[in-house]
Write a protein that holds these residues in place. Structure first.
Motif, PDB file in Angstrom:
ATOM      1  N   ALA A 273       0.807  -1.213   0.000  1.00  0.00           N
ATOM      2  CA  ALA A 273       0.000   0.000   0.000  1.00  0.00           C
ATOM      3  C   ALA A 273       0.843   1.267   0.000  1.00  0.00           C
ATOM      4  CB  ALA A 273      -0.939  -0.003   1.208  1.00  0.00           C
ATOM      5  N   ARG A 274       2.132   1.164   0.372  1.00  0.00           N
ATOM      6  CA  ARG A 274       2.993   2.353   0.397  1.00  0.00           C
ATOM      7  C   ARG A 274       3.096   3.004  -0.980  1.00  0.00           C
ATOM      8  NH1 ARG A 274       6.533   3.083   4.850  1.00  0.00           N
ATOM      9  NH2 ARG A 274       7.947   4.230   3.489  1.00  0.00           N
ATOM     10  N   SER A 275       2.999   2.198  -2.036  1.00  0.00           N
ATOM     11  CA  SER A 275       3.118   2.751  -3.389  1.00  0.00           C
ATOM     12  C   SER A 275       1.966   3.682  -3.733  1.00  0.00           C
ATOM     13  CB  SER A 275       3.199   1.627  -4.416  1.00  0.00           C
ATOM     14  OG  SER A 275       1.999   0.865  -4.423  1.00  0.00           O
ATOM     15  N   PRO A 279       0.128   9.239  -4.663  1.00  0.00           N
ATOM     16  CA  PRO A 279      -1.077   9.599  -5.423  1.00  0.00           C
ATOM     17  C   PRO A 279      -2.261   9.938  -4.516  1.00  0.00           C
ATOM     18  CG  PRO A 279      -0.039   7.676  -6.384  1.00  0.00           C
ATOM     19  CD  PRO A 279       0.665   7.937  -5.092  1.00  0.00           C
ATOM     20  N   ALA A 280      -2.396   9.227  -3.398  1.00  0.00           N
ATOM     21  CA  ALA A 280      -3.485   9.537  -2.469  1.00  0.00           C
ATOM     22  C   ALA A 280      -3.314  10.932  -1.887  1.00  0.00           C
ATOM     23  CB  ALA A 280      -3.530   8.487  -1.352  1.00  0.00           C
ATOM     24  N   VAL A 337      -6.191   5.080 -11.310  1.00  0.00           N
ATOM     25  CA  VAL A 337      -6.120   6.074 -12.385  1.00  0.00           C
ATOM     26  C   VAL A 337      -5.138   7.179 -12.013  1.00  0.00           C
ATOM     27  CG1 VAL A 337      -7.430   7.810 -13.683  1.00  0.00           C
ATOM     28  CG2 VAL A 337      -8.455   5.578 -13.164  1.00  0.00           C
ATOM     29  N   LEU A 338      -5.224   7.663 -10.766  1.00  0.00           N
ATOM     30  CA  LEU A 338      -4.287   8.685 -10.304  1.00  0.00           C
ATOM     31  C   LEU A 338      -2.852   8.183 -10.400  1.00  0.00           C
ATOM     32  CD1 LEU A 338      -6.204   9.894  -7.131  1.00  0.00           C
ATOM     33  CD2 LEU A 338      -5.585  11.348  -9.059  1.00  0.00           C
ATOM     34  N   GLY A 339      -2.643   6.945  -9.966  1.00  0.00           N
ATOM     35  CA  GLY A 339      -1.300   6.385  -9.990  1.00  0.00           C
ATOM     36  C   GLY A 339      -0.752   6.265 -11.396  1.00  0.00           C
ATOM     37  N   HIS A 446     -10.247   7.724   2.616  1.00  0.00           N
ATOM     38  CA  HIS A 446     -10.973   7.057   1.523  1.00  0.00           C
ATOM     39  C   HIS A 446     -10.000   6.233   0.693  1.00  0.00           C
ATOM     40  CE1 HIS A 446     -13.559   6.552  -2.012  1.00  0.00           C
ATOM     41  NE2 HIS A 446     -12.538   6.975  -2.733  1.00  0.00           N
ATOM     42  N   HIS A 447      -8.825   6.795   0.391  1.00  0.00           N
ATOM     43  CA  HIS A 447      -7.877   6.099  -0.485  1.00  0.00           C
ATOM     44  C   HIS A 447      -7.053   5.034   0.249  1.00  0.00           C
ATOM     45  CE1 HIS A 447      -8.619   8.383  -4.085  1.00  0.00           C
ATOM     46  NE2 HIS A 447      -8.288   9.541  -3.527  1.00  0.00           N
TER      47      HIS A 447
END
Length: 452
Positions: A273-275, A279-280, A337-339, A446-447
């Motif tokens: 999840a660190r990746s 983006p979050a 999508v953000l990533g 949320h993210h």
């Protein structure tokens, strides 16, 4: 044929450098990266502009910092890094570093007996943010930073009743980026520990240090010239063509003079999840910025990225580029999508900022390059603590520091995820900023999941 801003700069610099040493001023000249040039050109064009600085603040037990010893250590550290020697200046319209003696100030800042300065924001309980006259004195000193230097300032302050004293380690941003801070804390601590080193040690290895710095900067300029390609122009034109400046008269001009800060700590993000953390954070900053902006335009969010060219020495300097993330209004976007968009942007991360602005304007953007928000992210495991003698400084975060954008979000990932929102109080009320910070935290949760 696309004409590179970096190539044009190098032509002007080489003309100046070839004549250096032939006139009354024989100081050699060194070139500057794109980021360094932006800082200097801003000061050159606006004499009232503040120097962009990179500050760290540490609390030490009262009486444990030996100021003369700290001064010797600072001079020794500066002597090892050309970016802290001489002056950043503009000659015939061309930004350069004119080499000289170590550019250092070490001083105790006078602290009055009065309480917290007027307008200081009440910090959240338990946030670890110091308050009181010492904080106010340090911030006033930093706001009064002279545009002609020095490159490094170490300022110590303590109120009459304080059990701790605060040390500001602050650098001209042209001399240091966020990735260079570890060199500063580690080098300053090592020089302080070597009590017998003396100030004369600063001259040792000067030629080698200048050669290493020159090689790193020239390597960065080569990367910037290559990155200013037609493909990069097309990428940034497509990404940023919808940007627009805020309507005239919607806020005060220049850097924020009065700022507030809100702070929260979230659980550290672990594993795969660190990746998704960065983006979050981008989407969360977008949520806060839109909450404050109140309009429907696409906002420009900046964040530093990059680093020194591969296989270069660990020299102190400003090698990070500022990337721009377009933030349209609307609900949180899918993290995948953000990533994907973010990774595409990183493929063009070396494109100089001025080239990015030019690309956006070529696509019809009515955008001057002004940012609506800034995001900085730091992995605390990568920066050594500041240790002076037997005392390790406790890093603290001060509200009221100068801002280069209406809002600035800083995230530090260590034992937890520390998130700070600073805002321009001349532009936004404290209540509006706190509501924006709540929106930021809601977007992060949320993210990143309920645990955050």
């Amino acid at each position: 044929m696309h004409s590179s801003i970096t190539a044009a700069y190098l032509t002007r610099y080489r003309s100046l450098a070839s004549a250096a040493g032939t006139g009354p001023d024989r100081a050699p000249l060194l070139p500057l990266t794109g980021a360094q040039r932006r800082f200097l050109i801003t000061r050159y064009r606006d004499r009232l502009a503040r120097t962009d600085i990179v500050p760290l603040f540490f609390a030490f037990p009262r009486g444990t910092v030996d100021l003369p010893r700290l001064r010797r250590a600072a001079l020794r550290l500066a002597g090892q890094h050309p970016a802290l020697c001489g002056e950043f200046t503009v000659l015939r319209g061309t930004p350069v570093l004119r080499l000289g003696e170590p550019s250092v100030e070490v001083a105790r800042v006078p602290v009055g007996p009065s309480g917290t300065e007027a307008g200081a924001v009440d910090e959240a309980a338990g946030a670890g943010l110091p308050d009181g006259p010492a904080r106010a004195a340090l911030l006033r000193a930093l706001l009064d930073w002279p545009t002609d230097g020095p490159a490094l300032r170490l300022l110590l302050a303590a109120g009459p009743q304080d059990e701790e004293e605060l040390l500001a380690v602050a650098l001209d941003h042209a001399a240091c980026d966020e990735q260079s801070l570890g060199l500063v804390t580690e080098g300053l601590g090592a020089a302080y520990a070597d009590a017998d080193g003396g100030e004369d040690a600063s001259g040792a290895g000067r030629d080698e240090a200048v050669a290493a710095y020159r090689a790193a900067v020239e390597g960065q300029l080569d990367a910037e010239a290559r990155a200013a390609s037609e493909a990069a122009q097309r990428h940034w034109a497509a990404r940023l063509g919808a940007l627009a400046d805020a309507p005239a008269g919607t806020g005060p001009a220049g850097a924020a003079r009065s700022t507030g800060m809100a702070v929260d700590r979230l659980p550290a993000v672990t594993g795969a999840a660190r990746s998704g953390v960065f983006p979050a954070l981008l989407d969360a900053v977008a949520a806060a910025a839109h909450r404050l902006d109140g309009g429907d335009r696409v906002l420009a969010l900046g964040y530093p990225w990059g680093g020194r060219p591969a296989d270069t020495a660990p020299v102190l300097g400003c090698f990070l580029n500022t990337l721009v993330h377009p933030a349209p209004p609307g609900p949180p976007r899918p993290l995948d999508v953000l990533g994907a968009e973010w990774w595409d942007d990183l493929d063009h991360a070396d494109t100089p900022y001025d080239e990015v602005v030019r690309a956006a304007r070529s696509a019809g953007a009515s955008w001057s390059g002004a940012l609506d928000g800034l995001l900085t992210f730091e992995d605390l495991h990568r920066r050594p603590p500041l240790v002076l003698g037997a005392s390790a400084g406790r890093e603290v975060h001060l509200a009221g520091r100068p801002l280069a954008a209406p809002i600035a979000v800083s995230a530090s990932h260590g034992e937890d995820l520390l998130v700070r929102l600073a805002w321009d109080r001349e532009r936004y009320s404290d209540a509006a900023a706190e509501a924006a910070f709540a929106a930021l935290l809601a977007s992060l949760r949320h993210h990143l999941g309920a645990g955050a």
